[in-house]
Design a protein around this motif. Structure first.
Motif, PDB file in Angstrom:
ATOM      1  N   ALA A 132     100.838  36.306 -45.643  1.00 28.72           N
ATOM      2  CA  ALA A 132     101.374  37.100 -44.653  1.00 28.72           C
ATOM      3  C   ALA A 132     100.907  38.548 -44.989  1.00 28.72           C
ATOM      4  CB  ALA A 132     102.741  37.189 -44.189  1.00 28.72           C
ATOM      5  N   SER A 142      98.171  34.982 -38.923  1.00 30.07           N
ATOM      6  CA  SER A 142      98.358  34.002 -39.768  1.00 30.07           C
ATOM      7  C   SER A 142      99.418  33.172 -39.393  1.00 30.07           C
ATOM      8  CB  SER A 142      98.804  35.078 -40.758  1.00 30.07           C
ATOM      9  OG  SER A 142      99.499  34.790 -41.793  1.00 30.07           O
ATOM     10  N   THR A 144     102.131  30.418 -41.939  1.00 28.06           N
ATOM     11  CA  THR A 144     102.539  29.690 -43.140  1.00 28.06           C
ATOM     12  C   THR A 144     103.109  28.439 -42.625  1.00 28.06           C
ATOM     13  OG1 THR A 144     104.800  30.519 -43.293  1.00 28.06           O
ATOM     14  CG2 THR A 144     103.070  31.822 -44.233  1.00 28.06           C
TER      15      THR A 144
ATOM     16  N   ALA B  72     105.354  35.764 -36.037  1.00 26.94           N
ATOM     17  CA  ALA B  72     105.560  36.711 -36.920  1.00 26.94           C
ATOM     18  C   ALA B  72     105.031  38.173 -36.341  1.00 26.94           C
ATOM     19  CB  ALA B  72     105.092  36.315 -38.231  1.00 26.94           C
ATOM     20  N   GLN B  73     103.779  37.873 -35.977  1.00 27.15           N
ATOM     21  CA  GLN B  73     102.852  39.442 -36.263  1.00 27.15           C
ATOM     22  C   GLN B  73     103.358  40.358 -34.942  1.00 27.15           C
ATOM     23  OE1 GLN B  73      99.605  36.723 -37.026  1.00 27.15           O
ATOM     24  NE2 GLN B  73      98.898  38.333 -38.646  1.00 27.15           N
ATOM     25  N   GLU B 101     107.715  35.450 -42.949  1.00 26.60           N
ATOM     26  CA  GLU B 101     106.399  35.883 -42.285  1.00 26.60           C
ATOM     27  C   GLU B 101     106.532  37.266 -42.021  1.00 26.60           C
ATOM     28  OE1 GLU B 101     104.539  31.518 -40.852  1.00 26.60           O
ATOM     29  OE2 GLU B 101     105.456  33.097 -39.603  1.00 26.60           O
TER      30      GLU B 101
END
Ligand SMILES: Cc1cc2nc3c(=O)[nH]c(=O)nc-3n(C[C@H](O)[C@H](O)[C@H](O)COP(=O)(O)OP(=O)(O)OC[C@H]3O[C@@H](n4cnc5c(N)ncnc54)[C@H](O)[C@@H]3O)c2cc1C
Ligand SMILES: Nc1ncnc2c1ncn2[C@@H]1O[C@H](COP(=O)(O)O)[C@@H](O)[C@H]1O
Lengths: 265, 323
Positions: A132, A142, A144, B72-73, B101
């Protein structure tokens, strides 16, 4: 498509890992090996190449580490990478996870990969975080813990387990993906591949070569500091039946009476 | 003003228990540091009065951001903006996968130090110090920060307390997301693979791991559970392998349980599994590897081959119960 795989040299699984109370860093003096979680990332790259859904032109293994970390690269190449890049510089020693991710992003910038693959965790650092960090610096999407990865054109369809069950996520390349260890069963390198690995190109780069800001890396550039080191709270150690296989009936009788004493039967 | 921002994970209109725990922890810490705790919720279309309930756990303010949830972003974009606009310098997460994250991405974005798997945090001389177990929990380090800090808790480390404060003040924040933050798109979220089994209400759990060797060998666990009157649970390794339903998974991305008896067969005892079962009253482990981490936290450890031991144990328990 060009794939970069991030790999790390870690203490071998058989070595009892300890932190040096003086430097407060991991004692890296013993036997070392390629981080086992990274073999899944290399295997994922190989399966994308062999799967044929996309054309994989090159697989490059990239590491940041001391001189000795070359052997992790050689191992990565024996598992399928075409060549490797080592970022090594005294100024990088003591970098924390954020600094490491920044430095790795700088090396990766010089490679311009379409896909960066990495392992779910390093066996020594157990941070689950480098992916990240790298992605944010590279301004790439991204994910994971990916356990299923399919490529088609510039889209990856990924599956992973998050807090509420399995998620399916479509990601547009270029991207940074860390893979879970359930994604595949890494192959063993052939003898030929092991012999040939040392002959494949290995490029060594310093921090300056890839434009790393020296103030952002190393122990002084890291934003976290290990202030102290303590043993875990002492817990009354449990009972142990060693070598149960030598006397199964005896072991079973002991388990039954142990459970019975606690009114669990 | 120094302050702590807590990311609140949510799904289907419900806040995650670990996020609520993180708010309570943040409120405690903020009190010591001389600031305020606030919370942020991204997506989910929550009504303001529902968001205000986070105040009870300790969030003086609740930032509401509309945008994609479960990724997440976009949350990194939102948190970076809120922290910068409001001068907040600590971010706290309750743990889990998204927390890792978002926390890691946020640390990169705002140039903060990041610590994960935190089991505690305190203020020391006006600065935050975090306790983090490392190397398979064999050591605990105290981590300090120069500048901003991102702290990602270990699952179940922070207890929710809904008696901390009054309703939180809800503030809507418009966030312009980065292009790359929108290049991951959630197709399905939280798919439950396998049948819906109930392990949370069982007093006795027989948990199976990769050491079972193959899917069919879960029968050994089922027979033992049958004899003891319990249910069967699993590790992520075997759930990912498709051997057992996700609903039976214990750990960081599964369930948290605390039965009277937890018997692990062929389970190594990874931290992410341990966090979901360490509160069990009695922990019994059967593993052929004497160095398996699970023996570090079991009350009765049996070093041996589960394939030989479990069937005989089942028979012996049946015989005892029949007697
Ligand atoms: C972000 C993240 C989230 C995660 N979430 C979870 C989670 O929610 N739950 C979870 O469980 N894991 C989770 N994990 C994975 C976790 O780290 C471990 O990989 C997993 O728990 C291992 O499962 P296991 O013990 O079944 O397998 P292994 O670690 O492979 O262990 C198998 C064990 O079986 C023993 N064994 C083998 N054969 C025999 C035999 N014949 N008799 C007796 N013993 C035998 C071996 O000695 C070994 O110790 C997560 C990981 C990450 C990174
Ligand atoms: N020094 C490093 N060099 C190259 N890759 C690394 C390095 N450290 C971590 N990684 C990669 O990041 C992954 C996650 O590591 P971590 O965040 O430390 O748990 C590992 O599996 C590696 O793929």
């Amino acid at each position: 498509m060009k794939i970069a795989v991030l790999v790390k040299e870690v203490p071998d699984a058989a070595v009892e890992k300890r932190i040096d109370s003086g430097t407060k860093r991991l004692d890296r003096s013993g036997e070392k090996n390629l981080n086992p979680f990274d073999t899944h990332a290399i295997e994922a790259a190989m399966q994308l190449r062999e799967g044929g859904a996309v054309q994989v032109d090159e697989i490059v293994a990239v590491t940041m580490g001391p001189e000795s970390s070359k052997s992790a690269l050689t191992k990565a190449v024996s598992l399928g990478a075409d060549r490797s890049v080592q970022l090594t510089d005294d100024g990088l020693a003591g970098s924390d996870v954020n600094a490491t991710g920044y430095a790795l992003a700088k090396v990766l910038e010089s490679e311009s990969p379409d896909l960066v693959l990495l392992g779910q965790q390093s066996d020594d650092g157990e941070c689950y975080a480098v992916g990240a960090v790298v992605a944010d610096h590279l301004k790439m999407p991204s994910l994971t813990q990916v356990v299923k990865l399919e490529a088609s054109g510039d889209t990856l369809t990924c599956e992973r387990q998050a807090e509420y069950g399995y998620d399916t996520v479509k990601v547009t390349l270029p991207a940074v993906i860390s893979v879970g260890d359930a994604i595949n069963e890494p192959r063993y390198p052939s003898l030929k591949a092991i012999m040939g690995a040392k002959k494949k190109p290995l490029e060594t780069k310093s921090a300056g070569d890839v434009g790393i800001d020296a103030g952002k890396v190393g122990e002084s550039g890291s934003k976290t500091q290990v202030l102290g080191l303590n043993p875990p709270p002492q817990k009354a150690s449990g009972e142990l039946i060693a070598d149960a296989d030598d006397d199964i009936d005896g072991a079973v009788a002991k388990i039954v009476s142990w459970l019975d004493e606690r009114k669990l039967i | 003003m120094a302050g702590i921002l807590v990311y609140v994970l949510a799904k289907d209109g419900e806040f995650n228990k670990n996020s609520l725990g993180a708010i309570s922890e943040a409120a405690k810490l903020a009190g010591q540091l001389g600031g305020e705790a606030s919370a942020i919720v991204v997506g989910g279309d929550f009504a303001d009065d529902k968001l205000a309930t986070l105040g009870a756990y300790g969030a003086a303010k609740v930032y509401k951001v509309s945008g994609p949830e479960g990724l997440a972003q976009p949350a990194v974009d939102a948190m970076a903006k809120v922290m910068t606009d409001n001068g907040l310098d600590v971010a706290l997460f309750g743990g889990g996968l998204l927390g890792l994250e978002i926390g890691a991405g946020l640390a990169a974005r705002i140039d903060a130090g990041v610590t994960m798997e935190a089991t505690g945090a305190k203020a020391d001389g006006g600065k935050i110090v975090v306790e983090r177990p490392v190397l398979q929990d064999s050591q605990i380090v105290d981590v300090g920060f120069s500048g901003k800090a991102v702290v990602i808790g270990r699952l179940n480390s922070f207890e929710p307390n809904d008696g901390v404060g009054a309703a939180g003040a809800v503030e809507t924040v418009d966030v312009e997301f980065n292009d790359f933050s929108l290049k991951a798109e959630l197709v399905t979220r939280g798919e439950q693979r396998g049948e819906d089994v109930n392990i949370e209400d069982a007093d006795i759990l027989i948990a199976g791991g990769r050491g079972l060797g193959e899917k069919d060998k879960f029968g050994l666990c089922e027979d033992l559970a049958g004899a003891l009157g319990g249910a069967v649970a699993a590790t992520r390794a075997v759930v990912d392998a498709g051997w057992y339903p996700y609903a039976a998974q214990i750990g960081q991305t599964g369930k948290t349980v605390a039965p009277k008896l937890y018997l692990a067969a062929g389970i190594s005892g990874a931290i992410q599994h341990k966090v979901g079962m360490q509160a069990s009253e009695n922990i019994v482990a059967i593993n052929k590897d004497p160095n398996a981490p699970i023996f570090e936290f079991s009350d009765l450890g049996i070093v041996g081959d589960l394939h030989k031991i479990v069937p005989k144990l089942t028979e012996a328990i049946k015989a005892k119960k029949g007697a």
